[in-house]
Design an enzyme around this catalytic site. Structure first.
Site, short mmCIF file in Angstrom:
data_model
loop_
_atom_site.label_atom_id
_atom_site.label_comp_id
_atom_site.label_asym_id
_atom_site.label_seq_id
_atom_site.Cartn_x
_atom_site.Cartn_y
_atom_site.Cartn_z
N HIS A 311 75.91 21.39 -99.43
CA HIS A 311 76.89 21.45 -98.35
C HIS A 311 76.80 22.82 -97.68
CE1 HIS A 311 80.78 21.23 -96.27
NE2 HIS A 311 80.70 19.92 -96.49
N ASP A 369 79.94 12.48 -100.12
CA ASP A 369 79.15 11.27 -99.85
C ASP A 369 78.46 10.72 -101.08
OD1 ASP A 369 78.57 13.08 -96.98
OD2 ASP A 369 79.58 11.14 -96.98
C1 SDX Z 1 79.02 16.08 -94.78
O1 SDX Z 1 80.18 20.32 -92.59
C2 SDX Z 1 80.96 19.49 -93.20
O2 SDX Z 1 82.09 19.78 -93.53
C3 SDX Z 1 80.35 18.12 -93.42
C4 SDX Z 1 81.19 17.15 -94.23
C5 SDX Z 1 82.48 16.79 -93.53
O3 SDX Z 1 83.44 16.38 -94.21
O4 SDX Z 1 82.49 16.83 -92.26
O5 SDX Z 1 81.52 17.71 -95.50
C6 SDX Z 1 80.45 15.85 -94.46
O6 SDX Z 1 78.23 16.08 -93.89
C7 SDX Z 1 78.61 16.38 -96.20
C8 SDX Z 1 77.09 16.68 -96.35
C9 SDX Z 1 76.36 15.34 -96.37
N1 SDX Z 1 74.89 15.56 -96.28
C10 SDX Z 1 74.09 15.31 -97.32
O7 SDX Z 1 74.50 15.00 -98.45
C11 SDX Z 1 72.60 15.42 -96.99
C12 SDX Z 1 71.91 16.24 -98.10
N2 SDX Z 1 72.40 17.62 -97.98
C13 SDX Z 1 71.54 18.55 -97.22
O8 SDX Z 1 70.93 17.95 -96.10
C14 SDX Z 1 72.24 19.88 -96.96
O9 SDX Z 1 72.83 20.28 -98.13
C15 SDX Z 1 73.25 20.02 -95.84
C16 SDX Z 1 72.69 19.57 -94.54
C17 SDX Z 1 74.50 19.26 -96.15
C18 SDX Z 1 73.58 21.50 -95.72
O10 SDX Z 1 72.38 22.16 -95.58
P1 SDX Z 1 72.31 23.73 -95.14
O11 SDX Z 1 73.58 24.15 -94.52
O12 SDX Z 1 71.04 23.94 -94.45
O13 SDX Z 1 72.17 24.58 -96.42
P2 SDX Z 1 72.37 24.40 -97.94
O14 SDX Z 1 73.14 25.60 -98.41
O15 SDX Z 1 72.93 23.06 -98.27
O16 SDX Z 1 70.88 24.47 -98.47
C19 SDX Z 1 70.43 25.65 -99.11
C20 SDX Z 1 69.09 25.33 -99.70
C21 SDX Z 1 68.05 25.02 -98.65
O17 SDX Z 1 66.82 25.48 -99.20
P3 SDX Z 1 66.27 26.95 -98.71
O18 SDX Z 1 65.98 26.81 -97.25
O19 SDX Z 1 67.35 27.93 -99.03
O20 SDX Z 1 65.01 27.10 -99.56
O21 SDX Z 1 69.13 24.19 -100.54
C22 SDX Z 1 68.26 23.17 -100.03
C23 SDX Z 1 67.99 23.53 -98.59
O22 SDX Z 1 66.71 23.06 -98.21
N3 SDX Z 1 68.98 21.92 -100.10
C24 SDX Z 1 68.59 20.83 -100.78
C25 SDX Z 1 69.62 19.89 -100.60
N4 SDX Z 1 70.58 20.43 -99.82
C26 SDX Z 1 70.18 21.66 -99.50
N5 SDX Z 1 67.51 20.56 -101.51
C27 SDX Z 1 67.43 19.32 -102.06
N6 SDX Z 1 68.39 18.36 -101.94
C28 SDX Z 1 69.49 18.62 -101.20
N7 SDX Z 1 70.44 17.70 -101.07
#
Ligand code: SDX
Length: 434
Positions: A311, A369
């Site tokens: 997140h 989710d």
């Molecule tokens: C919602 O914003 C909100 O409030 C959203 C929400 C709401 O109520 O409105 O909470 C609803 O959208 C929840 C999120 C749902 N999405 C997912 O579950 C999709 C999987 N999650 C990722 O796509 C990701 O975690 C995000 C998009 C949610 C957030 O990504 P960010 O902001 O780019 O960063 P992060 O801190 O989550 O990631 C940090 C690192 C990154 O690697 P580096 O670039 O630092 O090397 O962790 C990695 C990311 O690539 N990473 C993951 C991962 N999520 C982040 N690696 C593997 N699996 C994952 N799920």
């Protein structure tokens, strides 16, 4: 909204031999902000923050998230208390008005919403333009946007009375429009709302009743769905809420702004993650295949992400996921579903991920989710309706945030700048000389 920006000090920025000062405002909870509204005028430079990881886009009193502590407050009330002790209509009133309603206020609000649940008969014609296999979110974007072609009596957004009517209409009609999208996709006749049912029971009946027989809402299941709606109602300035605010900042039609929010929520990185998470669990299929997916999620060259994990703000367990997991078990127990193989995969995936150093180091936890898909599937909804239900609930937050923006004395049209790194100025060359 009355602005309550309280100055708590100042910071200075030095650039070469120049120094610039900016006020610091103190928050009720959470980080202070450096007010850089005069930065460009003072320094001639912009800040650079794609994705807004360090940028507060507005002042708000609606929702507060502490990502490190895993805290979520709606108007100061913890989400778990509201989910366990309140209901959709009461929490919707709280988000819109800032205070929990007394009995009369709750009754009046409930009545107003109920009286707006029907849609214009001509709105039904929009559904026939879609293929039966259209994704319900595509239908929602189209039909909610089409609402802006109706209700010309409530489009002056500067009139508080018209804003109130538009807000109640939007919240009241979303379940009807969502249920119609579902019925259309399965080729069944639309079911009218009933004024003797509560908000969530009405929605379940519009989805699952058929004209050929009576339909009794299962109160345990509709109470679980009501709780799920509360969890999804608002979440600060997430992508879809920021979309609604930016669209609304130009004075656009409120229904069209909500349609823009639905479009943004549909993305798999945002609200589409509940559908993607369930598809992922189905693809994994069995517990023994989890290690392969954990490896792929950690592989930078593999675009695969563990859907339902990670997140932008929560670097701890999403407090909604905890309530969601409990609701998931309650629903499965109520349905007598003892062994849901997907739940086994989800729980084992969660256990492994929370012990894996990659996820621990990057502070990736299950988000709302992760468990919602299993629960919604058990409630009888097809996977492609999961994000529609998210949009239904989030409409309350979008409307509350949109209203707050319109009433904000500091509100201006949203117009970010950029850093330009394209071609330097050059003169046109005729085609014969290229
Ligand atoms: C919602 O914003 C909100 O409030 C959203 C929400 C709401 O109520 O409105 O909470 C609803 O959208 C929840 C999120 C749902 N999405 C997912 O579950 C999709 C999987 N999650 C990722 O796509 C990701 O975690 C995000 C998009 C949610 C957030 O990504 P960010 O902001 O780019 O960063 P992060 O801190 O989550 O990631 C940090 C690192 C990154 O690697 P580096 O670039 O630092 O090397 O962790 C990695 C990311 O690539 N990473 C993951 C991962 N999520 C982040 N690696 C593997 N699996 C994952 N799920």
């Amino acid at each position: 909204m009355k602005s309550d920006l309280t100055k708590s000090g100042a910071i200075s920025l030095t650039n070469g031999d120049q120094s610039f000062e900016f006020p610091v405002f103190k928050a009720t909870h959470g980080p202070d902000v450096f007010d850089i509204r005069s930065l460009y005028r003072q320094t001639g430079a912009f800040t650079f923050d794609p994705g807004f990881t360090s940028t507060a886009s507005c002042e708000s009193k609606i929702t507060y998230i502490d990502g490190d502590e895993g805290v979520l407050l709606y108007r100061g009330y913890p989400i778990d208390q509201l989910a366990e002790r309140s209901n959709f209509i009461e929490v919707a009133y709280l988000l819109l008005n800032g205070e929990l309603p007394d009995r009369q206020q709750r009754e009046n609000f409930d009545h107003s919403i109920t009286m707006h649940t029907m849609v214009h008969e001509q709105l039904k014609n929009f559904y026939n333009g879609f293929r039966r296999d259209a994704h319900p979110m595509a239908i929602m974007v189209g039909v909610v946007g089409a609402l802006s072609a109706f209700y010309h009596d409530s489009t002056d957004i500067n009139d508080p009375k018209q804003r109130l009517v538009a807000s109640h209409r939007m919240i009241a009609k979303m379940p009807t429009i969502a249920a119609m999208a579902y019925k259309y996709s399965i080729g069944q006749a639309f079911v009218f709302p009933r004024n003797d049912l509560d908000y969530t029971s009405n929605f379940m009946r519009m989805c699952f009743a058929v004209q050929a027989e009576d339909y009794e809402v299962n109160k345990t299941l509709s109470d679980a769905l009501d709780k799920i709606f509360i969890l999804h109602m608002d979440h600060e300035q997430n992508a879809s809420t920021s979309t609604v605010r930016l669209a609304g900042s130009s004075g656009a039609n409120p229904f069209a702004c909500i349609a823009a929010g639905i479009a943004s929520l549909w993305g798999p990185a945002h609200g589409g993650a509940n559908e993607a998470a369930l598809n992922m669990l189905e693809e994994i299929g069995t517990v023994d295949r989890i290690p392969e997916y954990i490896r792929r999620a950690k592989d930078k060259d593999d675009p695969f992400r563990l859907m339902g994990f990670g997140h932008r703000v929560y670097k701890n367990y999403d407090p909604r996921a905890k309530v969601m997991r409990k609701a998931c078990h309650e629903v499965l127990d109520a349905l007598g579903v003892r062994e849901d193989p997907l739940l086994q995969v989800a729980m084992e995936l969660e256990r492994i991920a929370l012990e894996d150093e990659y996820f621990v180091e990057k502070r990736l936890y299950p988000n709302i989710d992760f468990y919602s898909g299993i629960t919604l599937r058990a409630l009888g909804f097809p996977t492609d309706m999961f994000t529609v239900l998210f949009a239904l609930a989030r409409t309350v937050g979008w409307i509350a945030q949109w209203s707050e923006m319109i009433e904000d004395p500091n509100q201006k049209i949203g117009r970010p700048r950029q850093i330009y790194t394209g071609a330097p100025r050059r003169d046109y060359i005729d085609i014969g000389e290229r």
